[in-house]
Write a protein that holds these residues in place. Structure first.
Motif, short mmCIF file in Angstrom:
data_model
loop_
_atom_site.label_atom_id
_atom_site.label_comp_id
_atom_site.label_asym_id
_atom_site.label_seq_id
_atom_site.Cartn_x
_atom_site.Cartn_y
_atom_site.Cartn_z
N ASN A 1 75.43 19.53 -8.35
CA ASN A 1 75.32 19.44 -6.89
C ASN A 1 74.04 20.13 -6.42
OD1 ASN A 1 75.86 22.19 -6.83
ND2 ASN A 1 77.52 22.03 -5.36
N ARG A 2 73.13 20.39 -7.36
CA ARG A 2 71.85 21.02 -7.05
C ARG A 2 70.79 19.94 -6.88
NH1 ARG A 2 69.71 25.47 -11.07
NH2 ARG A 2 71.81 26.14 -10.63
N CYS A 3 70.11 19.94 -5.75
CA CYS A 3 69.07 18.95 -5.47
C CYS A 3 67.85 19.66 -4.90
CB CYS A 3 69.58 17.91 -4.47
SG CYS A 3 68.36 16.62 -4.13
N ASP A 4 66.68 19.25 -5.37
CA ASP A 4 65.45 19.88 -4.89
C ASP A 4 64.63 18.97 -3.98
OD1 ASP A 4 64.68 18.06 -6.81
OD2 ASP A 4 63.22 19.39 -7.74
N GLY B 1 75.79 12.81 -8.86
CA GLY B 1 76.04 14.13 -8.32
C GLY B 1 75.51 14.21 -6.91
N GLU B 2 75.76 15.32 -6.26
CA GLU B 2 75.15 15.55 -4.97
C GLU B 2 73.78 16.17 -5.20
OE1 GLU B 2 78.63 16.87 -5.13
OE2 GLU B 2 79.13 14.85 -4.51
N GLY B 3 73.20 15.86 -6.32
CA GLY B 3 71.89 16.34 -6.73
C GLY B 3 71.33 15.40 -7.78
N GLU B 4 70.32 15.83 -8.49
CA GLU B 4 69.63 15.00 -9.47
C GLU B 4 70.17 15.26 -10.88
OE1 GLU B 4 68.04 12.52 -11.50
OE2 GLU B 4 67.47 12.37 -9.40
#
Length: 88
Positions: free
Chosen positions: A14-17, A58-61
């Motif tokens: 769930n980590r997105c930059d 995911g809620e990220g990449e």
């Protein structure tokens, strides 16, 4: 548990930059990744065995965590796998 003809969706992170202004997941984002252990691997293997398709996202990449993606793909075996990515 039988999930024949179903889709199993796995959030790798769930980590997105990227920080898109329109992101509907922004309130859910944080610092968490999928944590695999023997029990979770066994559960995923059972779900994948009867599923028609698997999707990794995911809620990220997810591709920022290639080790996790490869670990999950190893459990999937010969199913069709979709990968939702921003390709960043």
């Amino acid at each position: 548990m039988r999930f024949a003809h179903s889709l199993v969706y796995v959030d790798v992170t769930n980590r997105c930059d990227i920080g898109c202004a329109f992101c509907m997941y922004k309130p859910l984002q944080g610092e968490a990744e999928l944590c695999l252990n023997a029990q979770r691997e066994a559960t995923l293997s059972r779900l994948f065995a009867s599923a028609a398709k698997v999707c990794l996202s995911g809620e990220g990449e997810p591709l920022h965590h290639p080790d996790l993606v490869l670990a999950v793909l190893h459990l999937v075996r010969s199913k069709t796998v979709d990968l939702i990515t921003s390709a960043s």
